[in-house]
Design a protein around this motif. Structure first.
Motif, PDB file in Angstrom:
ATOM      1  N   GLY A   1       9.549  -4.686   0.124  1.00 44.59           N
ATOM      2  CA  GLY A   1       9.570  -6.370   0.711  1.00 44.59           C
ATOM      3  C   GLY A   1       8.282  -6.890   0.293  1.00 44.59           C
ATOM      4  O   GLY A   1       8.258  -8.128   0.409  1.00 44.59           O
ATOM      5  N   ALA A   2       7.370  -6.352  -0.448  1.00 42.19           N
ATOM      6  CA  ALA A   2       6.216  -7.370  -0.936  1.00 42.19           C
ATOM      7  C   ALA A   2       6.368  -7.618  -2.185  1.00 42.19           C
ATOM      8  O   ALA A   2       7.302  -7.301  -2.951  1.00 42.19           O
ATOM      9  CB  ALA A   2       4.966  -6.387  -0.792  1.00 42.19           C
ATOM     10  N   ASP A   3       5.768  -8.803  -2.959  1.00 41.54           N
ATOM     11  CA  ASP A   3       5.753  -9.312  -4.171  1.00 41.54           C
ATOM     12  C   ASP A   3       4.915  -8.331  -4.914  1.00 41.54           C
ATOM     13  O   ASP A   3       4.823  -8.133  -5.847  1.00 41.54           O
ATOM     14  CB  ASP A   3       5.185 -10.573  -3.831  1.00 41.54           C
ATOM     15  CG  ASP A   3       6.200 -11.499  -3.642  1.00 41.54           C
ATOM     16  OD1 ASP A   3       7.503 -11.386  -3.620  1.00 41.54           O
ATOM     17  OD2 ASP A   3       5.888 -12.562  -2.972  1.00 41.54           O
ATOM     18  N   VAL A   4       3.621  -7.981  -4.252  1.00 40.77           N
ATOM     19  CA  VAL A   4       2.559  -7.362  -4.852  1.00 40.77           C
ATOM     20  C   VAL A   4       2.092  -6.431  -3.815  1.00 40.77           C
ATOM     21  O   VAL A   4       1.869  -6.632  -2.505  1.00 40.77           O
ATOM     22  CB  VAL A   4       1.297  -8.101  -5.121  1.00 40.77           C
ATOM     23  CG1 VAL A   4       0.168  -7.248  -5.785  1.00 40.77           C
ATOM     24  CG2 VAL A   4       1.928  -9.064  -6.267  1.00 40.77           C
ATOM     25  N   ALA A   5       1.955  -5.156  -4.075  1.00 43.00           N
ATOM     26  CA  ALA A   5       1.285  -3.906  -3.213  1.00 43.00           C
ATOM     27  C   ALA A   5       0.249  -3.142  -3.897  1.00 43.00           C
ATOM     28  O   ALA A   5       0.478  -3.007  -5.166  1.00 43.00           O
ATOM     29  CB  ALA A   5       2.359  -3.047  -2.699  1.00 43.00           C
ATOM     30  N   VAL A   6      -0.773  -2.654  -3.320  1.00 40.44           N
ATOM     31  CA  VAL A   6      -1.861  -2.074  -3.876  1.00 40.44           C
ATOM     32  C   VAL A   6      -2.076  -0.782  -2.989  1.00 40.44           C
ATOM     33  O   VAL A   6      -2.252  -1.026  -1.595  1.00 40.44           O
ATOM     34  CB  VAL A   6      -3.155  -3.112  -3.915  1.00 40.44           C
ATOM     35  CG1 VAL A   6      -4.275  -2.078  -4.530  1.00 40.44           C
ATOM     36  CG2 VAL A   6      -3.003  -3.903  -4.505  1.00 40.44           C
ATOM     37  N   GLY A   7      -2.374   0.182  -3.659  1.00 45.68           N
ATOM     38  CA  GLY A   7      -2.530   1.607  -2.703  1.00 45.68           C
ATOM     39  C   GLY A   7      -3.987   1.853  -2.407  1.00 45.68           C
ATOM     40  O   GLY A   7      -4.823   1.599  -3.070  1.00 45.68           O
ATOM     41  N   VAL A   8      -4.475   1.808  -1.249  1.00 51.29           N
ATOM     42  CA  VAL A   8      -5.677   2.508  -0.562  1.00 51.29           C
ATOM     43  C   VAL A   8      -5.652   3.278   0.402  1.00 51.29           C
ATOM     44  O   VAL A   8      -4.667   3.753   1.088  1.00 51.29           O
ATOM     45  CB  VAL A   8      -6.167   1.039   0.032  1.00 51.29           C
ATOM     46  CG1 VAL A   8      -6.641  -0.274  -0.984  1.00 51.29           C
ATOM     47  CG2 VAL A   8      -5.449   0.515   1.214  1.00 51.29           C
ATOM     48  N   VAL A   9      -6.791   3.994   0.564  1.00 50.91           N
ATOM     49  CA  VAL A   9      -7.246   5.258   1.417  1.00 50.91           C
ATOM     50  C   VAL A   9      -8.287   5.119   2.218  1.00 50.91           C
ATOM     51  O   VAL A   9      -9.215   4.729   1.708  1.00 50.91           O
ATOM     52  CB  VAL A   9      -7.234   6.451   0.482  1.00 50.91           C
ATOM     53  CG1 VAL A   9      -7.161   7.563   1.420  1.00 50.91           C
ATOM     54  CG2 VAL A   9      -6.080   6.620  -0.562  1.00 50.91           C
ATOM     55  N   GLU A  10      -8.018   5.161   3.434  1.00 52.75           N
ATOM     56  CA  GLU A  10      -9.195   4.736   4.384  1.00 52.75           C
ATOM     57  C   GLU A  10     -10.354   6.066   4.499  1.00 52.75           C
ATOM     58  O   GLU A  10      -9.923   7.094   4.066  1.00 52.75           O
ATOM     59  CB  GLU A  10      -8.574   4.616   5.841  1.00 52.75           C
ATOM     60  CG  GLU A  10      -9.820   3.827   6.786  1.00 52.75           C
ATOM     61  CD  GLU A  10     -10.525   4.731   7.600  1.00 52.75           C
ATOM     62  OE1 GLU A  10     -11.807   4.102   7.898  1.00 52.75           O
ATOM     63  OE2 GLU A  10     -10.349   5.908   7.898  1.00 52.75           O
TER      64      GLU A  10
END
Length: 254
Positions: A124-133
């Motif tokens: 559903g996103a145009d752009v997604a970026v993976g991150v880790v807390e």
């Protein structure tokens, strides 16, 4: 995701790669990690994942191709000047069409399950970026040294996982290109969207997810940060200590 292309970044920066030199290689992507060139490890992970064609982007096609399996899903693209501009050019030309999943050849511990988790979060996103807390990383690697983006409700590090759904992503990629030399300094990217958003980021009165979503809306795109539960997603092989950690994990010593 149906019709998803995977783009694997396996290029090199100008000059001698210090990490590659410590292992007698000229290309970082060819460094053996527990006996297997790291680029071959990531390609094997992509082949085992639910992605379509795989495009390896590099300036050095022949030596990279020599260590990869002979699979018809694998093709090659030549890197241009800068990562973001190379990705934008590949998207515009159709050589790496939308929707596009992007990762890097130094992601030696990447797993198919992590890719699946990321892609579910990107829907559903145009752009997604993976991150880790930070807490996720430190639950397994308490001594790990990372570059942390400090925001309200958490400190985050990148996972080298990206998703671009459609042409709405192009303004985001072009903005990324303009600050690519400061890729480790997230505040410089946020600063491009006005002093108030930068102030809220610096004073930690906004979450990373909200800050990025606000910046995305100003570019006409739905930009989403996807928090991942896999601490291995935060390990990329940039220095000797990263390489030693990756090998320890793969050999069951960490």
């Amino acid at each position: 995701m149906a019709g998803l292309t995977a783009l694997l970044l396996a290029g090199r920066r100008p000059g001698v790669d210090a990490l590659a030199a410590t292992r007698g290689q000229t290309l970082k992507a060819l460094i053996p990690v527990a006996g297997t060139p790291m680029v071959a490890r990531v390609v094997s992970t992509l082949l085992a994942s639910e992605v379509g064609p795989i495009r390896v982007m590099t300036q050095d096609v022949e030596p990279i191709a020599a260590v990869l399996p002979p699979d018809p899903r694998i093709g090659f693209l030549r890197s241009g000047a800068g990562i973001a501009r190379s990705i934008a050019a590949a998207l515009k030309s159709g050589e790496a069409p939308f929707p596009l999943f992007v990762t890097t050849a130094d992601h030696a511990l990447l797993r198919p399950e992590t890719i699946a988790e990321f892609l579910r979060g990107a829907e559903g996103a145009d752009v997604a970026v993976g991150v880790v807390e930070r807490a996720v990383v430190q639950s397994r690697f308490p001594q790990s040294k990372r570059t942390w983006l400090r925001f309200r409700k958490g400190d985050w590090t990148g996972a080298n996982l990206f998703y671009f759904a459609s042409a709405s992503a192009l303004p985001v990629i072009e903005t990324w290109a303009s600050v690519e030399q400061d890729r480790k300094k997230g505040w410089k990217l946020i600063a491009r969207f006005g002093p108030m958003l930068l102030l809220r980021a610096l004073t930690r009165t906004i979450t990373l997810h909200d800050a990025v979503a606000k910046a995305g809306r100003r570019m006409g795109a739905n930009v989403r940060m996807v928090g991942l539960g896999d601490p291995l997603a935060a390990v990329d092989v940039d220095k000797v200590s990263d390489l030693e950690l990756a090998e320890a994990v793969l050999e069951g010593r960490a």
